[in-house]
Design a protein around this motif. Structure first.
Motif, PDB file in Angstrom:
ATOM      1  N   ARG A 112       5.881  16.050   7.623  1.00  0.00           N
ATOM      2  CA  ARG A 112       5.318  14.811   7.095  1.00  0.00           C
ATOM      3  C   ARG A 112       6.432  13.789   7.001  1.00  0.00           C
ATOM      4  O   ARG A 112       7.385  13.968   6.231  1.00  0.00           O
ATOM      5  CB  ARG A 112       4.708  15.035   5.712  1.00  0.00           C
ATOM      6  CG  ARG A 112       3.931  13.827   5.188  1.00  0.00           C
ATOM      7  CD  ARG A 112       3.688  13.978   3.707  1.00  0.00           C
ATOM      8  NE  ARG A 112       2.634  13.095   3.233  1.00  0.00           N
ATOM      9  CZ  ARG A 112       2.507  12.746   1.946  1.00  0.00           C
ATOM     10  NH1 ARG A 112       3.345  13.221   1.040  1.00  0.00           N
ATOM     11  NH2 ARG A 112       1.527  11.950   1.574  1.00  0.00           N
ATOM     12  N   LEU A 113       6.308  12.734   7.757  1.00  0.00           N
ATOM     13  CA  LEU A 113       7.265  11.640   7.707  1.00  0.00           C
ATOM     14  C   LEU A 113       6.811  10.610   6.683  1.00  0.00           C
ATOM     15  O   LEU A 113       5.616  10.363   6.517  1.00  0.00           O
ATOM     16  CB  LEU A 113       7.399  10.972   9.074  1.00  0.00           C
ATOM     17  CG  LEU A 113       7.765  11.865  10.245  1.00  0.00           C
ATOM     18  CD1 LEU A 113       7.947  11.011  11.510  1.00  0.00           C
ATOM     19  CD2 LEU A 113       8.991  12.693   9.960  1.00  0.00           C
ATOM     20  N   SER A 114       7.790  10.003   6.041  1.00  0.00           N
ATOM     21  CA  SER A 114       7.532   8.914   5.109  1.00  0.00           C
ATOM     22  C   SER A 114       8.386   7.718   5.496  1.00  0.00           C
ATOM     23  O   SER A 114       9.487   7.882   6.031  1.00  0.00           O
ATOM     24  CB  SER A 114       7.872   9.318   3.678  1.00  0.00           C
ATOM     25  OG  SER A 114       7.106  10.415   3.249  1.00  0.00           O
ATOM     26  N   CYS A 115       7.881   6.546   5.213  1.00  0.00           N
ATOM     27  CA  CYS A 115       8.642   5.316   5.427  1.00  0.00           C
ATOM     28  C   CYS A 115       8.454   4.455   4.185  1.00  0.00           C
ATOM     29  O   CYS A 115       7.337   3.988   3.924  1.00  0.00           O
ATOM     30  CB  CYS A 115       8.163   4.594   6.662  1.00  0.00           C
ATOM     31  SG  CYS A 115       8.853   2.935   6.865  1.00  0.00           S
ATOM     32  N   ALA A 116       9.531   4.271   3.457  1.00  0.00           N
ATOM     33  CA  ALA A 116       9.504   3.451   2.253  1.00  0.00           C
ATOM     34  C   ALA A 116       9.974   2.049   2.587  1.00  0.00           C
ATOM     35  O   ALA A 116      11.059   1.866   3.151  1.00  0.00           O
ATOM     36  CB  ALA A 116      10.387   4.068   1.181  1.00  0.00           C
ATOM     37  N   ALA A 117       9.159   1.075   2.236  1.00  0.00           N
ATOM     38  CA  ALA A 117       9.457  -0.307   2.562  1.00  0.00           C
ATOM     39  C   ALA A 117       9.830  -1.095   1.320  1.00  0.00           C
ATOM     40  O   ALA A 117       9.287  -0.862   0.234  1.00  0.00           O
ATOM     41  CB  ALA A 117       8.242  -0.952   3.227  1.00  0.00           C
ATOM     42  N   SER A 118      10.753  -2.030   1.497  1.00  0.00           N
ATOM     43  CA  SER A 118      11.102  -2.957   0.423  1.00  0.00           C
ATOM     44  C   SER A 118      11.433  -4.307   1.049  1.00  0.00           C
ATOM     45  O   SER A 118      11.788  -4.389   2.226  1.00  0.00           O
ATOM     46  CB  SER A 118      12.280  -2.439  -0.402  1.00  0.00           C
ATOM     47  OG  SER A 118      13.413  -2.245   0.419  1.00  0.00           O
ATOM     48  N   GLY A 119      11.274  -5.344   0.247  1.00  0.00           N
ATOM     49  CA  GLY A 119      11.603  -6.680   0.730  1.00  0.00           C
ATOM     50  C   GLY A 119      10.497  -7.349   1.511  1.00  0.00           C
ATOM     51  O   GLY A 119      10.694  -8.443   2.052  1.00  0.00           O
ATOM     52  N   ILE A 120       9.343  -6.703   1.607  1.00  0.00           N
ATOM     53  CA  ILE A 120       8.191  -7.293   2.291  1.00  0.00           C
ATOM     54  C   ILE A 120       6.956  -7.150   1.393  1.00  0.00           C
ATOM     55  O   ILE A 120       6.950  -6.334   0.472  1.00  0.00           O
ATOM     56  CB  ILE A 120       7.897  -6.622   3.649  1.00  0.00           C
ATOM     57  CG1 ILE A 120       7.606  -5.122   3.475  1.00  0.00           C
ATOM     58  CG2 ILE A 120       9.023  -6.867   4.623  1.00  0.00           C
ATOM     59  CD1 ILE A 120       7.130  -4.430   4.747  1.00  0.00           C
ATOM     60  N   GLN A 159      16.078  -8.862   1.127  1.00  0.00           N
ATOM     61  CA  GLN A 159      16.493  -8.079   2.282  1.00  0.00           C
ATOM     62  C   GLN A 159      15.435  -7.012   2.573  1.00  0.00           C
ATOM     63  O   GLN A 159      15.060  -6.244   1.707  1.00  0.00           O
ATOM     64  CB  GLN A 159      17.828  -7.407   2.007  1.00  0.00           C
ATOM     65  CG  GLN A 159      18.360  -6.603   3.165  1.00  0.00           C
ATOM     66  CD  GLN A 159      19.660  -5.911   2.831  1.00  0.00           C
ATOM     67  OE1 GLN A 159      20.170  -6.034   1.721  1.00  0.00           O
ATOM     68  NE2 GLN A 159      20.197  -5.179   3.777  1.00  0.00           N
ATOM     69  N   VAL A 160      14.980  -6.987   3.821  1.00  0.00           N
ATOM     70  CA  VAL A 160      13.946  -6.041   4.210  1.00  0.00           C
ATOM     71  C   VAL A 160      14.590  -4.703   4.551  1.00  0.00           C
ATOM     72  O   VAL A 160      15.585  -4.646   5.270  1.00  0.00           O
ATOM     73  CB  VAL A 160      13.164  -6.561   5.421  1.00  0.00           C
ATOM     74  CG1 VAL A 160      12.127  -5.538   5.863  1.00  0.00           C
ATOM     75  CG2 VAL A 160      12.500  -7.895   5.096  1.00  0.00           C
ATOM     76  N   GLN A 161      14.008  -3.656   4.028  1.00  0.00           N
ATOM     77  CA  GLN A 161      14.469  -2.305   4.363  1.00  0.00           C
ATOM     78  C   GLN A 161      13.261  -1.413   4.624  1.00  0.00           C
ATOM     79  O   GLN A 161      12.294  -1.425   3.850  1.00  0.00           O
ATOM     80  CB  GLN A 161      15.301  -1.708   3.238  1.00  0.00           C
ATOM     81  CG  GLN A 161      16.729  -2.194   3.194  1.00  0.00           C
ATOM     82  CD  GLN A 161      17.608  -1.311   2.303  1.00  0.00           C
ATOM     83  OE1 GLN A 161      17.237  -1.013   1.177  1.00  0.00           O
ATOM     84  NE2 GLN A 161      18.746  -0.901   2.805  1.00  0.00           N
ATOM     85  N   LEU A 162      13.349  -0.657   5.705  1.00  0.00           N
ATOM     86  CA  LEU A 162      12.399   0.398   5.999  1.00  0.00           C
ATOM     87  C   LEU A 162      13.213   1.676   6.143  1.00  0.00           C
ATOM     88  O   LEU A 162      14.097   1.749   7.006  1.00  0.00           O
ATOM     89  CB  LEU A 162      11.630   0.115   7.289  1.00  0.00           C
ATOM     90  CG  LEU A 162      10.784  -1.155   7.334  1.00  0.00           C
ATOM     91  CD1 LEU A 162      10.157  -1.327   8.715  1.00  0.00           C
ATOM     92  CD2 LEU A 162       9.693  -1.120   6.282  1.00  0.00           C
ATOM     93  N   VAL A 163      12.925   2.649   5.313  1.00  0.00           N
ATOM     94  CA  VAL A 163      13.721   3.873   5.302  1.00  0.00           C
ATOM     95  C   VAL A 163      12.815   5.058   5.583  1.00  0.00           C
ATOM     96  O   VAL A 163      11.933   5.384   4.771  1.00  0.00           O
ATOM     97  CB  VAL A 163      14.440   4.054   3.960  1.00  0.00           C
ATOM     98  CG1 VAL A 163      15.261   5.338   3.982  1.00  0.00           C
ATOM     99  CG2 VAL A 163      15.331   2.853   3.665  1.00  0.00           C
ATOM    100  N   GLU A 164      13.044   5.685   6.743  1.00  0.00           N
ATOM    101  CA  GLU A 164      12.266   6.859   7.128  1.00  0.00           C
ATOM    102  C   GLU A 164      12.897   8.125   6.559  1.00  0.00           C
ATOM    103  O   GLU A 164      14.117   8.211   6.403  1.00  0.00           O
ATOM    104  CB  GLU A 164      12.193   6.998   8.656  1.00  0.00           C
ATOM    105  CG  GLU A 164      11.579   5.821   9.377  1.00  0.00           C
ATOM    106  CD  GLU A 164      12.619   4.871   9.942  1.00  0.00           C
ATOM    107  OE1 GLU A 164      12.307   4.152  10.908  1.00  0.00           O
ATOM    108  OE2 GLU A 164      13.742   4.839   9.403  1.00  0.00           O
ATOM    109  N   SER A 165      12.051   9.096   6.291  1.00  0.00           N
ATOM    110  CA  SER A 165      12.516  10.402   5.848  1.00  0.00           C
ATOM    111  C   SER A 165      11.504  11.452   6.267  1.00  0.00           C
ATOM    112  O   SER A 165      10.381  11.124   6.656  1.00  0.00           O
ATOM    113  CB  SER A 165      12.726  10.430   4.330  1.00  0.00           C
ATOM    114  OG  SER A 165      11.513  10.162   3.656  1.00  0.00           O
ATOM    115  N   GLY A 166      11.912  12.711   6.176  1.00  0.00           N
ATOM    116  CA  GLY A 166      10.996  13.805   6.462  1.00  0.00           C
ATOM    117  C   GLY A 166      11.168  14.465   7.806  1.00  0.00           C
ATOM    118  O   GLY A 166      10.488  15.457   8.098  1.00  0.00           O
ATOM    119  N   GLY A 167      12.058  13.932   8.627  1.00  0.00           N
ATOM    120  CA  GLY A 167      12.294  14.557   9.919  1.00  0.00           C
ATOM    121  C   GLY A 167      13.040  15.867   9.767  1.00  0.00           C
ATOM    122  O   GLY A 167      13.482  16.227   8.674  1.00  0.00           O
ATOM    123  N   GLY A 168      13.154  16.583  10.887  1.00  0.00           N
ATOM    124  CA  GLY A 168      13.877  17.840  10.856  1.00  0.00           C
ATOM    125  C   GLY A 168      13.557  18.692  12.044  1.00  0.00           C
ATOM    126  O   GLY A 168      12.983  18.223  13.032  1.00  0.00           O
TER     127      GLY A 168
END
Length: 116
Positions: free
Chosen positions: A19-27, A1-10
């Motif tokens: 600084r935004l981050s995007c952690a990817a999994s499943g790819i 299962q592909v997941q892209l999870v953004e964080s760091g907004g506000g």
């Protein structure tokens, strides 16, 4: 299962940084072009920055000199360093991983609000 999870907004004042981050999994992260898009209320989604698997980078004219995209293939993370933020940068920022039209994935977005 592909997941892209953004964080760091506000919420940040004009002139500030996030600084935004995007952690990817499943790819297979390293072979994907990674992109940041944004969508402001009432506007179309627009490309902000992109970095290819080979490290080639491009930016929207509106963010050149202020934003920096980078990637860490060991951690499967793409970053967007945003400096000198302006109220017009207010938007939901989305992470995108693209390999081909059948392997084109999106995160759910993270809100960035810049106050004047």
């Amino acid at each position: 299962q592909v997941q892209l999870v953004e964080s760091g907004g506000g919420l940040v004042q004009a002139g500030g940084s996030l600084r935004l981050s995007c952690a990817a999994s499943g790819i297979t992260f390293s072979i994907n072009t990674m992109r940041w898009y944004r969508q402001a209320p009432g506007k179309q989604r627009e490309l902000v920055a992109a970095i290819t698997s080979g490290g080639r980078i491009n930016y929207a004219d509106s963010v050149k000199g202020r934003f920096t995209i980078s990637r860490d293939n060991a951690k499967n993370v793409v970053y967007l360093q945003m400096n000198s933020l302006k109220p017009e940068d207010t938007a939901v920022y989305y992470c995108n991983a693209y390999y081909n039209p059948y392997a084109d994935y999106w995160g759910r977005g993270t809100q960035v609000t810049v106050s004047s």
